[in-house]
Design a protein around this motif. Structure first.
Motif, PDB file in Angstrom:
ATOM      1  N   LEU A 124       0.849  -1.194   0.000  1.00 47.25           N
ATOM      2  CA  LEU A 124       0.000   0.000   0.000  1.00 47.25           C
ATOM      3  C   LEU A 124       0.886   1.246   0.000  1.00 47.25           C
ATOM      4  N   GLY A 125       0.589   2.171  -0.904  1.00 43.98           N
ATOM      5  CA  GLY A 125       1.385   3.404  -0.963  1.00 43.98           C
ATOM      6  C   GLY A 125       0.880   4.442   0.015  1.00 43.98           C
ATOM      7  N   VAL A 126       0.883   4.123   1.299  1.00 47.55           N
ATOM      8  CA  VAL A 126       0.371   5.042   2.325  1.00 47.55           C
ATOM      9  C   VAL A 126       1.415   5.202   3.403  1.00 47.55           C
ATOM     10  N   GLU A 127       1.276   6.270   4.168  1.00 45.42           N
ATOM     11  CA  GLU A 127       2.232   6.527   5.246  1.00 45.42           C
ATOM     12  C   GLU A 127       1.924   5.631   6.440  1.00 45.42           C
ATOM     13  N   ILE A 128       2.855   5.596   7.394  1.00 51.70           N
ATOM     14  CA  ILE A 128       2.746   4.680   8.518  1.00 51.70           C
ATOM     15  C   ILE A 128       1.500   4.952   9.349  1.00 51.70           C
ATOM     16  N   ARG A 129       1.076   6.233   9.406  1.00 56.39           N
ATOM     17  CA  ARG A 129      -0.112   6.561  10.205  1.00 56.39           C
ATOM     18  C   ARG A 129      -1.339   5.838   9.667  1.00 56.39           C
ATOM     19  N   VAL A 130      -1.487   5.827   8.343  1.00 53.96           N
ATOM     20  CA  VAL A 130      -2.639   5.160   7.738  1.00 53.96           C
ATOM     21  C   VAL A 130      -2.526   3.641   7.906  1.00 53.96           C
ATOM     22  N   LYS A 131      -1.297   3.109   7.788  1.00 52.13           N
ATOM     23  CA  LYS A 131      -1.114   1.677   7.982  1.00 52.13           C
ATOM     24  C   LYS A 131      -1.539   1.250   9.381  1.00 52.13           C
ATOM     25  N   LEU A 132      -1.207   2.074  10.375  1.00 50.96           N
ATOM     26  CA  LEU A 132      -1.596   1.735  11.747  1.00 50.96           C
ATOM     27  C   LEU A 132      -3.111   1.773  11.910  1.00 50.96           C
ATOM     28  N   ILE A 133      -3.780   2.692  11.182  1.00 49.40           N
ATOM     29  CA  ILE A 133      -5.240   2.728  11.224  1.00 49.40           C
ATOM     30  C   ILE A 133      -5.811   1.445  10.612  1.00 49.40           C
ATOM     31  N   VAL A 134      -5.233   1.008   9.498  1.00 53.64           N
ATOM     32  CA  VAL A 134      -5.690  -0.222   8.851  1.00 53.64           C
ATOM     33  C   VAL A 134      -5.476  -1.418   9.783  1.00 53.64           C
ATOM     34  N   LEU A 135      -4.327  -1.442  10.467  1.00 48.94           N
ATOM     35  CA  LEU A 135      -4.073  -2.532  11.416  1.00 48.94           C
ATOM     36  C   LEU A 135      -5.089  -2.509  12.552  1.00 48.94           C
ATOM     37  N   LYS A 136      -5.453  -1.294  12.995  1.00 45.28           N
ATOM     38  CA  LYS A 136      -6.454  -1.190  14.056  1.00 45.28           C
ATOM     39  C   LYS A 136      -7.803  -1.730  13.577  1.00 45.28           C
ATOM     40  N   LEU A 137      -8.118  -1.451  12.315  1.00 43.11           N
ATOM     41  CA  LEU A 137      -9.349  -2.004  11.751  1.00 43.11           C
ATOM     42  C   LEU A 137      -9.278  -3.533  11.673  1.00 43.11           C
ATOM     43  N   PHE A 138      -8.095  -4.062  11.336  1.00 40.25           N
ATOM     44  CA  PHE A 138      -7.920  -5.516  11.297  1.00 40.25           C
ATOM     45  C   PHE A 138      -8.163  -6.118  12.677  1.00 40.25           C
ATOM     46  N   GLU A 139      -7.683  -5.441  13.706  1.00 39.36           N
ATOM     47  CA  GLU A 139      -7.917  -5.942  15.064  1.00 39.36           C
ATOM     48  C   GLU A 139      -9.399  -5.891  15.410  1.00 39.36           C
ATOM     49  N   LYS A 140     -10.050  -4.812  14.981  1.00 41.76           N
ATOM     50  CA  LYS A 140     -11.444  -4.620  15.360  1.00 41.76           C
ATOM     51  C   LYS A 140     -12.386  -5.591  14.655  1.00 41.76           C
TER      52      LYS A 140
END
Length: 776
Positions: free
Chosen positions: A188-204
């Motif tokens: 994904l061509g996104v910054e680390i902040r967005v990746k962490l949001i995606v990971l949080k969604l994966f957890e949720k």
């Protein structure tokens, strides 16, 4: 948001060309668990991406700048474009991880570190560090909440597969799922902040429902009879993740999960240990476990005091690692120490009820371990010395009984697994495995007081040692398999050649040179042709035709057309023979001798044809002297046809030999041992036992009254039906046919060795025995 309407069939999620795709080898129970889990994870991923747009849009709406807002919009677009590939890739990875559960990795090289750019090192490390911290936190929350159910699932899977599985390597474990998802999101061509949001969604949306997944998987396996004694707590009911509001509420739910995780884990541990205590309570007072009579005013000692007493006993164990501990009774020794302590303090001291249960459980576990026939007797004395350290760990940490990944349990399992192939004939003082186990035992006895972290250190060291040994043995084992497969192909080719020779020669009387030429020379040409091209090839048929022509050329023939055929055949036959023998690297001097003798045989055949042909009858009138012929008065008139003619020399008839015995091709000095021919019906119990053997199975074979051989089935060579066994170093030690093994099973000379986890087998046996005592 509209989702992809295409249906992804779960049984086709893994790519067909994947080299690790071996789903057909998985047990049916494992396939059912995989498919049901994949269906749930697929739905959870769809929910994640369905809600990702809303979450990122809200983040963009609250952005502090246009650049930050555009970043969120670009992330939304990138997720939409790569959604299908991530979903498909996640299911593919899941299927591949299941497919490799029943495979052995042979000769796998260690990963190589690439070059590092120091200019970008800081930034890369910061991003990687943030992702790593986020992953560890997510995994820790799942393990804290669902650790018991996960451990039970891992334990059950271990009974179905050939590899040794841990919680962290479980395909349905949180770490494996998170790492697979993070690897797919790396593009994904996104910054680390967005990746962490995606990971949080994966957890949720994915990790939040793993308790339901584990409960369903465990229940499936229980219904199929896989370790039904392990009971997990039912998953707590929570709102569906799709109904939860995004944003701050997700953070509150995560923090609440962290706060309640430890209590949930404690509850699971207490459930397992509590179930064991209930069983003990129901059989306490029976003949198998009599109650200890204690004074009414007896004061239970604390767990800390018990630890000090155990450490005292630990330091006074015999220092000789080879000394037998059969006469060591831990409970009696502890009772004697308590009696002395009571005499000194003036108060009766006893072990508390919970600690007493722990002592009883560990004692029963070690009774099973020391009676287990899978462990070599020569190593039982070493392992028996681990009883006190294991008891101290169980007193300190009750997850010892419920968590399969507990370092102390794993250390015991790894030692037992490594010792599976150890033979009593091995020199204990010089054997590296025996010395390593001895070092582990000595370090625990000398250094372990109350810090269980020593087990993690020793486990890591022991795994490194056994990993090196396993890599070496796997490499040698692979070479052994390759050599045996090569031997099998050569043996099959040799049998084809023997059959071809015997079909053409058996029962015939032929010149000795021809029989020798075919048996000693042309047989090698046939073997090479069969190995290179196969017995159905044109080259093989051509080589057989040369042999047929050679045999025909030296047989008796009387028809005139046979002479014509022989004249045409011999030159091409000799050429084919010379080329074939040269290609098989036959000694040229031997070849020259063969051909000189063969030439004499063919010359003799031509002479037979000449003698057999009738002489033409020609009337010759005698030449009489005429009147004008002057003849000497004393001379005689000699007819012209009576002049002497030089006759062709007779060729000596070749030595003949009758082929009355089957031709058997053997290498110089080779002796072919044939096993006794035994015929058993297909449903014979011994044959069924042989057929139940799988590659990797360990067996113990009683060679004679004094010697036993422990070996592992390394390969089943299908062309020859040979079963190849190796020792723990990977060296071939035994070769048997299917019938030969069946004979050994019938006379009870072979015993299967159970390679399941030692501690788990011991715990299952203890639970089974307690249930029997309860119902008695």
């Amino acid at each position: 948001m509209q989702t992809d309407a295409k249906v992804v069939h779960l049984n086709k999620a893994a790519p067909e060309h994947s080299p690790t795709s071996q789903a057909g080898r998985l047990p049916v129970a494992l396939i059912q668990v995989r498919d049901k889990a994949a269906q749930q994870l697929k739905l959870a991923l769809q929910a994640l991406f369905d809600n990702a747009d809303d979450t990122l849009f809200e983040m963009a709406d609250r952005a502090a700048s246009n650049a930050e807002q555009n970043g969120f919009f670009e992330a939304m677009r990138d997720l939409r474009l790569k959604r299908k590939s991530i979903e498909r890739g996640f299911l593919q990875k899941l299927f591949e991880s299941f497919a490799t559960l029943n495979q052995y990795e042979v000769g796998k090289a260690a990963p190589q570190l690439g070059a590092v750019s120091f200019e970008s090192l800081s930034l890369v490390q910061d991003d990687v560090l943030e992702e790593s911290v986020a992953l560890d936190a997510m995994v820790a929350r799942v393990v804290s909440r669902d650790g018991v159910a996960l451990t039970h699932l891992t334990t059950r899977l271990n009974t179905l597969i050939s590899q040794k599985l841990e919680d962290k390597s479980n395909p349905l474990g949180p770490r494996a799922l998170c790492e697979q998802f993070m690897a797919l999101c790396a593009g994904l061509g996104v910054e680390i902040r967005v990746k962490l949001i995606v990971l949080k969604l994966f957890e949720k949306y994915v990790l939040a429902d793993l308790d339901q997944l584990y409960a369903a998987a465990n229940q499936q396996l229980v219904e199929l009879g896989v370790l039904p004694e392990l009971k997990s707590a039912p998953p707590a009911r929570r709102n569906a993740p799709g109904r939860a509001a995004p944003g701050n509420r997700a953070a509150r739910e995560a923090s609440a999960g962290e706060a309640s995780g430890a209590a949930y884990a404690d509850e699971g541990v207490q459930e397992v240990f509590g179930a064991l205590q209930e069983l003990l309570a129901e059989v306490r007072g029976s003949a198998a476990m009599p109650r200890r009579v204690a004074p009414a005013d007896a004061v239970p000692i604390s767990s800390n005091d018990l630890m000090r007493l155990l450490s005292h006993m630990q330091q006074r164990l015999p220092s000789d690692s080879g000394q037998s501990t059969d006469d060591f009774d831990l409970r009696n020794q502890l009772e004697q120490l308590l009696t002395r302590a009571s005499a000194k303090s003036g108060k009766a001291r006893v072990v508390g009820e919970i600690d007493e249960d722990v002592i009883n459980l560990v004692s029963m576990l070690f009774e099973f371990i020391l009676d287990d026939r899978t462990l070599p007797d020569s190593l039982k004395a070493l392992i028996a010395r681990l009883q006190i350290p294991m008891l101290k760990v169980a007193v300190l940490d009750k997850t010892f009984f419920s968590r399969g990944s507990h370092p102390a349990r794993r250390l015991l399992n790894e030692i037992a697994s490594a010792a599976l192939g150890w033979s009593a004939q091995d020199d204990a003082q010089r054997d590296s495995l025996y010395q390593r186990i001895d070092q582990v035992v000595q370090r625990l006895l000398n250094d372990f007081t109350d810090d269980p972290s020593i087990f993690s250190d020793l486990l890591a060291e022991f795994l490194a040692f056994t990993g090196d040994e396993r890599r070496r043995s796997d490499l040698l084992e692979q070479r052994t398999r390759d050599a045996e497969e090569g031997r099998a192909k050569a043996e099959l080719a040799r049998q084809q050649v023997e059959q071809a020779l015997n079909t053409r020669l058996l029962g015939k009387t032929l010149p000795e040179v021809v029989v020798r030429l075919l048996q000693e020379g042309w047989s090698k040409v046939l073997q090479l042709t069969c190995l290179k091209h196969g017995s159905e090839s044109v080259e093989w048929q051509a080589a057989l035709l040369v042999m047929d022509d050679l045999v025909w050329s030296v047989e008796l023939h009387e028809e005139p057309e046979d002479r014509v055929r022989l004249l045409e055949l011999v030159p091409n036959l000799l050429k084919a023979l010379r080329e074939g023998l040269a290609g098989a690297a036959i000694d040229p001097f031997v070849t020259s001798e063969f051909f000189s003798q063969l030439e004499a045989v063919h010359v003799q055949a031509f002479q037979r044809f000449k003698r057999a042909l009738p002489e033409p009858e020609v009337e010759v009138e005698p030449l009489l002297p005429t009147d004008d012929t002057s003849v000497e008065s004393s001379g005689e008139v000699t007819p012209l046809l009576d002049l002497p003619v030089a006759a062709e020399p007779e060729v000596e008839a070749p030595a003949m030999v009758e082929v009355v015995e089957e031709i058997v091709l053997l290498a110089p000095g080779e002796v072919r041992e044939r096993e006794a021919e035994v015929s058993l019906p297909d449903d014979d119990q011994a044959l069924l036992q042989v057929d139940s053997l799988r590659v990797g199975s360990w067996v113990e074979i009683q060679e004679d009254e004094e010697h036993k051989l422990r070996c592992k089935l390394a390969a089943i060579i299908k062309p020859t039906g040979k079963y190849i066994f190796v020792n723990r170093t990977g060296m071939k030690v035994l070769e048997k046919t299917r019938m030969g093994l069946a004979v050994e099973f019938r006379r009870a000379a072979i015993r299967m060795l159970d390679d399941a986890l030692l501690f788990d087998r011991a715990l299952e046996s203890v639970i089974g025995n307690l249930r029997k005592l309860k119902n008695a």
